[in-house]
Enzyme design. Structure first.
Site, short mmCIF file in Angstrom:
data_model
loop_
_atom_site.label_atom_id
_atom_site.label_comp_id
_atom_site.label_asym_id
_atom_site.label_seq_id
_atom_site.Cartn_x
_atom_site.Cartn_y
_atom_site.Cartn_z
N TYR A 91 -4.78 9.53 -1.77
CA TYR A 91 -3.36 9.79 -1.39
C TYR A 91 -2.33 10.03 -2.52
O TYR A 91 -1.83 11.04 -2.48
CB TYR A 91 -3.03 8.71 -0.45
CG TYR A 91 -3.90 8.58 0.82
CD1 TYR A 91 -3.61 9.24 2.03
CD2 TYR A 91 -4.88 7.35 0.89
CE1 TYR A 91 -4.59 9.27 2.80
CE2 TYR A 91 -5.54 7.21 1.86
CZ TYR A 91 -5.51 7.99 2.97
OH TYR A 91 -6.46 7.97 4.07
N GLU B 166 0.73 -0.94 -0.01
CA GLU B 166 0.01 -0.17 0.00
C GLU B 166 0.85 1.15 0.03
O GLU B 166 0.73 2.16 -0.72
CB GLU B 166 -0.93 0.05 1.13
CG GLU B 166 -1.96 1.10 1.12
CD GLU B 166 -2.64 1.54 2.54
OE1 GLU B 166 -1.88 1.57 3.63
OE2 GLU B 166 -3.86 1.49 2.65
N CYS C 108 -7.71 9.76 5.81
CA CYS C 108 -7.86 9.71 7.22
C CYS C 108 -6.67 10.09 7.68
O CYS C 108 -6.35 10.80 8.64
CB CYS C 108 -8.13 8.21 7.43
SG CYS C 108 -9.57 7.62 7.44
N ARG D 98 -7.38 12.15 11.25
CA ARG D 98 -8.47 12.85 11.57
C ARG D 98 -9.44 11.66 12.05
O ARG D 98 -10.27 12.08 13.07
CB ARG D 98 -9.17 13.37 10.50
CG ARG D 98 -9.61 12.45 9.17
CD ARG D 98 -10.49 13.01 8.39
NE ARG D 98 -11.00 12.21 7.18
CZ ARG D 98 -11.74 11.33 7.42
NH1 ARG D 98 -12.45 11.08 8.51
NH2 ARG D 98 -11.71 10.32 6.39
N TRP E 277 -8.60 -2.07 -0.59
CA TRP E 277 -9.22 -0.94 -0.79
C TRP E 277 -10.29 -1.47 -1.81
O TRP E 277 -11.01 -0.63 -2.27
CB TRP E 277 -8.37 -0.11 -1.69
CG TRP E 277 -7.48 0.75 -0.63
CD1 TRP E 277 -6.13 0.62 -0.21
CD2 TRP E 277 -8.01 1.84 -0.01
NE1 TRP E 277 -5.89 1.57 0.68
CE2 TRP E 277 -6.82 2.31 1.05
CE3 TRP E 277 -9.12 2.50 0.07
CZ2 TRP E 277 -7.05 3.70 1.50
CZ3 TRP E 277 -9.56 3.53 0.69
CH2 TRP E 277 -8.32 4.08 1.66
N ASP F 130 -9.74 3.84 12.93
CA ASP F 130 -10.34 2.55 13.17
C ASP F 130 -9.30 1.83 13.97
O ASP F 130 -8.24 1.18 13.35
CB ASP F 130 -10.84 1.82 11.90
CG ASP F 130 -11.50 0.41 11.91
OD1 ASP F 130 -11.06 -0.04 13.05
OD2 ASP F 130 -11.76 0.22 11.01
N1 LIG Z 1 -13.78 1.16 8.44
C1 LIG Z 1 -12.46 1.09 7.85
N2 LIG Z 1 -11.46 1.04 8.50
C2 LIG Z 1 -10.22 1.25 8.07
O1 LIG Z 1 -9.16 1.02 8.68
C3 LIG Z 1 -10.22 1.55 6.48
C4 LIG Z 1 -11.49 1.91 5.84
N3 LIG Z 1 -12.76 1.94 6.41
N4 LIG Z 1 -11.30 2.44 4.71
C5 LIG Z 1 -10.27 2.63 3.77
C6 LIG Z 1 -9.03 2.06 4.26
C7 LIG Z 1 -8.92 0.36 3.90
N5 LIG Z 1 -7.98 0.21 5.13
C8 LIG Z 1 -8.17 -1.22 5.40
C9 LIG Z 1 -9.29 -2.18 5.15
C10 LIG Z 1 -9.32 -3.40 5.60
C11 LIG Z 1 -8.21 -3.95 6.53
C12 LIG Z 1 -8.69 -5.06 6.97
O2 LIG Z 1 -9.42 -6.05 6.53
N6 LIG Z 1 -7.51 -5.99 7.55
C13 LIG Z 1 -7.33 -7.35 7.75
C14 LIG Z 1 -7.01 -7.99 6.71
C15 LIG Z 1 -5.37 -7.63 6.20
C16 LIG Z 1 -5.20 -8.05 4.88
O3 LIG Z 1 -5.86 -8.68 3.93
O4 LIG Z 1 -3.89 -8.05 4.74
C17 LIG Z 1 -6.67 -7.29 9.21
O5 LIG Z 1 -6.51 -8.27 9.80
O6 LIG Z 1 -5.70 -6.49 9.51
C18 LIG Z 1 -7.31 -3.21 7.03
C19 LIG Z 1 -7.08 -1.69 6.76
C20 LIG Z 1 -7.86 1.03 6.05
N7 LIG Z 1 -8.93 1.77 5.78
O1 LIG Z 2 -5.88 4.71 6.73
C1 LIG Z 2 -6.82 4.62 7.52
C2 LIG Z 2 -8.01 4.74 6.50
C3 LIG Z 2 -9.23 4.57 7.12
N1 LIG Z 2 -9.65 4.46 8.56
C4 LIG Z 2 -10.92 4.39 9.06
C5 LIG Z 2 -11.33 5.34 10.06
C6 LIG Z 2 -12.71 5.30 9.83
O2 LIG Z 2 -13.36 4.22 10.69
C7 LIG Z 2 -12.99 4.96 8.48
C8 LIG Z 2 -13.10 6.17 7.50
O3 LIG Z 2 -14.36 6.71 7.58
P1 LIG Z 2 -14.73 8.28 7.67
O4 LIG Z 2 -16.23 8.43 8.00
O5 LIG Z 2 -14.32 8.66 6.55
O6 LIG Z 2 -14.05 8.83 8.91
O7 LIG Z 2 -11.99 4.46 8.03
C9 LIG Z 2 -8.21 4.19 9.35
O8 LIG Z 2 -8.40 3.77 10.41
N2 LIG Z 2 -7.04 4.42 8.75
#
Ligand SMILES: Nc1nc(=O)c2c([nH]1)NC[C@@H]1CN(c3ccc(C(=O)N[C@@H](CCC(=O)O)C(=O)O)cc3)CN21
Ligand SMILES: O=c1ccn([C@H]2C[C@H](O)[C@@H](COP(=O)(O)O)O2)c(=O)[nH]1
Length: 277
Positions: free
Chosen positions: A94, A58, A159, A179, A80, A182
């Site tokens: 980004y 990423e 974020c 900002r 993503w 999660d």
């Molecule tokens: N709700 C939410 N949380 C996020 O962290 C997040 C978003 N949305 N939207 C945009 C990006 C995408 N990102 C993500 C999305 C999914 C995982 C996730 O599912 N992680 C799992 C599997 C990792 C993998 O497949 O490598 C984990 O257990 O960490 C992590 C970050 C961070 N961001």
């Molecule tokens: O790099 C990242 C990208 C996203 N997030 C999390 C933070 C929020 O839970 C969602 C984004 O939702 P918004 O309503 O736009 O705040 O994704 C993260 O922790 N890190």
């Protein structure tokens, strides 16, 4: 990684119930800061197994200036997928802002190249900033992330919004303003990603890595992650692993996946959790 567990515990214990865009519901705290001395090992969470491969790809994808998930898919990274259009587009997220911020006159700014030049030539500067926050391309909240991306807007507003570098005594530090965080899924990725970026920037600028300072705005635990949080808080963290970077790379855009080797990563098993969309 006791700093990360302290954040998790703080939000579990003092966070207040708050609704959110995804309809999931959260426990939330506004404002929190962590500091990681990068001389003391690589800050990868050890109380669950983290998929560093996704984090590295990423970051390389951001640095390439790409905003289509094709590169990520080629390397088996699916984090993503949920936000991209059928064609894999995320809009000007980004990578676009970092490498080609639109000046509005047909030219663009490569913020990463400029900050590297400034770190090398003007290390005392207090203006060593890269911003992903561009109000002109924020999504229209009447539409879904995919619809926004299809209209040329960002699928999600960044974020990790803004970061600043700081040089002192031959060491490079970085502070990120995030900002929205999660804490269970996103934050472990964000810590490792910025720690790595700081190490890469330090190497190409002939500096040692200093601290990574992580400042969070809305720091939240999603309501459907609370069991996973309890499991994680019941585990004892291991010593931090170390990260070795191929010392020959001297160009911030010249790194590839094989230039990174994580050593001595001892972790508890992976913990699955659903991502809020
Ligand atoms: N709700 C939410 N949380 C996020 O962290 C997040 C978003 N949305 N939207 C945009 C990006 C995408 N990102 C993500 C999305 C999914 C995982 C996730 O599912 N992680 C799992 C599997 C990792 C993998 O497949 O490598 C984990 O257990 O960490 C992590 C970050 C961070 N961001
Ligand atoms: O790099 C990242 C990208 C996203 N997030 C999390 C933070 C929020 O839970 C969602 C984004 O939702 P918004 O309503 O736009 O705040 O994704 C993260 O922790 N890190």
């Amino acid at each position: 990684m006791k700093e990360y567990l302290a954040l998790m515990r703080h939000v579990r214990d003092t966070g207040v119930k708050k609704e959110d865009r995804t309809g999931t519901g959260t426990l939330s705290v506004f404002g929190y800061q962590m500091r990681f001395n990068l001389q003391e090992g690589f800050p990868l969470v050890t109380t669950k197994k983290c998929h560093l491969k996704s984090i590295i790809h990423e970051l390389l994808w951001f640095l390439k200036g790409e905003t289509n998930i094709a590169y990520l898919k080629e390397h088996g990274v699916s984090i993503w997928d949920e936000w991209a259009t059928e064609e894999g587009e995320l809009g000007p997220v980004y990578g676009h802002q970092w490498r080609s911020w639109d000046r509005g006159d047909g030219t663009s700014v490569d913020q990463i190249a400029e900050v590297v030049e400034q770190i090398k030539n003007n290390p005392d500067s207090r203006r060593l900033i890269v911003s992903g926050w561009n109000p002109a391309v924020l999504p229209d909240t009447n539409y879904s992330p995919k619809e926004n991306a299809a209209m040329g807007k960002q699928a999600l507003p960044p974020c990790h919004t803004l970061f600043q570098f700081y040089v002192l005594d031959g060491k490079l530090s970085c502070q990120l303003y995030q900002r929205s965080g999660d804490i269970f899924l996103g934050v472990p990725f964000n810590i490792a990603s910025y720690a790595l970026l700081t190490m890469m920037m330090a190497q190409v600028c002939d500096l040692e890595p200093g601290d990574f300072i992580h400042t969070l705005g809305d720091a939240h635990l999603y309501s459907n992650h609370l069991e996973q949080v309890e499991l994680q808080l019941s585990r004892e963290p291991f010593e931090r692993p170390t990260m070795e970077i191929n010392p020959e790379v001297k160009d911030i855009f010249g790194f590839s996946f094989d230039d990174f080797t994580l050593k001595n990563y001892q972790s508890h098993p992976h913990i699955k959790a659903p991502v809020a969309i």
